[in-house]
Design a protein around this motif. Sequence first.
Motif, short mmCIF file in Angstrom:
data_model
loop_
_atom_site.label_atom_id
_atom_site.label_comp_id
_atom_site.label_asym_id
_atom_site.label_seq_id
_atom_site.Cartn_x
_atom_site.Cartn_y
_atom_site.Cartn_z
N ILE A 142 0.91 -0.78 -0.06
CA ILE A 142 0.17 -0.21 -0.23
C ILE A 142 1.30 1.12 0.28
O ILE A 142 1.99 1.53 0.27
CB ILE A 142 -0.97 0.03 1.03
N ILE A 143 0.55 2.45 -0.92
CA ILE A 143 1.02 3.35 -0.50
C ILE A 143 0.02 4.70 0.22
O ILE A 143 -1.38 4.48 -0.35
CB ILE A 143 1.44 3.81 -2.24
N ILE A 144 0.87 5.25 1.23
CA ILE A 144 0.28 6.31 1.76
C ILE A 144 1.41 7.63 2.09
O ILE A 144 2.07 7.30 2.19
CB ILE A 144 0.07 5.78 3.16
N GLY A 145 0.74 8.56 0.73
CA GLY A 145 1.89 9.18 0.02
C GLY A 145 1.08 11.05 0.22
O GLY A 145 0.11 10.61 1.52
N THR A 146 1.32 11.67 -0.99
CA THR A 146 -0.31 12.15 -0.81
C THR A 146 -1.34 12.24 -0.79
O THR A 146 -2.42 12.54 -0.54
CB THR A 146 0.56 13.49 -1.95
N GLY A 147 -1.04 11.05 -1.71
CA GLY A 147 -2.73 10.19 -1.63
C GLY A 147 -2.44 8.89 -1.18
O GLY A 147 -1.78 7.88 -0.81
N ILE A 148 -3.11 7.96 -1.75
CA ILE A 148 -3.49 6.42 -1.59
C ILE A 148 -3.42 5.26 -3.25
O ILE A 148 -4.20 6.20 -3.98
CB ILE A 148 -4.53 5.95 -0.52
N GLY A 149 -2.54 4.20 -3.07
CA GLY A 149 -2.46 3.50 -3.50
C GLY A 149 -2.16 2.50 -3.28
O GLY A 149 -2.32 1.96 -1.99
N GLY A 150 -1.62 1.29 -3.55
CA GLY A 150 -1.40 -0.03 -4.11
C GLY A 150 -1.81 -0.91 -4.34
O GLY A 150 -2.22 -0.51 -5.95
N GLY A 151 -0.83 -2.14 -5.04
CA GLY A 151 -0.76 -3.33 -5.79
C GLY A 151 -0.72 -4.29 -5.06
O GLY A 151 -0.43 -4.57 -3.52
N ILE A 152 -0.48 -5.44 -6.17
CA ILE A 152 -1.08 -7.11 -5.54
C ILE A 152 -0.69 -7.75 -5.93
O ILE A 152 -0.27 -7.54 -7.30
CB ILE A 152 -2.32 -7.74 -5.41
N ALA A 153 0.64 -8.77 -5.51
CA ALA A 153 1.03 -10.08 -5.38
C ALA A 153 1.01 -10.57 -5.43
O ALA A 153 0.96 -11.15 -4.40
CB ALA A 153 2.92 -9.26 -5.42
#
Length: 326
Positions: A142-153
């Motif tokens: 998960i990415i918590i930066g200026t906004g939110i994102g993510g990816g699944i492996a």
Amino acid sequence: MMPQASSADFGLASDGAVLCADIGGSFIKFGFSQEPGKVEELERVPVPKSDWRELASAMRQLANKVDAGRTLPLGISTAGLVEPKTGVGLSANIPCLTGLPIAQAISRETGRSVFAANDADCLTLAEANDGAGRGHSVVFCIIIGTGIGGGIAVNGRILRGAGGVTGEWGHGPALNTSVEIGGKLQHVPRFSCGCGQSGCVDTIGGARGIEKLHQLFHGEECSSHRIIEGWQAGDAKSRETIEAYLQLVADPLAVAINTVGPSIVPVGGGLASADALIAALDEAVRTRILNRFERPLLVPAVRREDGGLMGAAVLARQGVADVRAA
Ligand SMILES: [Zn+2]
């Protein structure tokens, strides 16, 4: 097989060395990976955002400088989405990539095999193969930066969903409209989001979101950095803001974790360096999910600095293997 693979007209390297590039909002980072697990950044140039030809020419020069023989494949991490079937990009930060079949176009321009994926997916690949997720079969980065994102492996491979949208737990009307702070219920409006919906985790889940919540509860403008510092130092207002933040973010994240089933959740993005915040979010999430973990599930990503390049290198190696197997 990776749909972004260019035609196999070009020779594929046999020694496992690959080129890698991270096309971000400001810079193209260009690198070289001699073998799995190792990556070296060679150069950094400003990214031409509006002119595709300039971008292509910059990529050609960077690649040919390292590999004039054009035998090495190139993996690319890019800001924005990459549609899995067509390879067509959609990028708010780099407008000239929108509508462009990125890997195909850069492959034509540079005369080598090219594989492309978005930056969140590349960080996920880096974490799953050479970072905090190494050895875990399901990794939800998960990415918590200026906004939110993510990816699944899954088993070291990125899961590519319809339209390139996978692991995007930051969007969709997911927010509670009230949180309990100090025994009192506080109302939280469903803020409108850049994606066109309202109530997305993205609107409050990143650094700007913490600042927005602080403004909402206390009417004060304060940087996320100072709010987090204040929370750790025992400041009452900052504590309320972060308590609310943890409730609002942990709820939808718990649902995402129950759905995906990861055994590790590496956290990337600017706020990942706030160790205490990530530890508190980990605790809040672990009390909400069905599976019980007696160890941290959310951990700071190991590849926060070079995840784009490292993930792009993994992508290129996997792409080459797929072309060979096809
Ligand atoms: Zn949204």
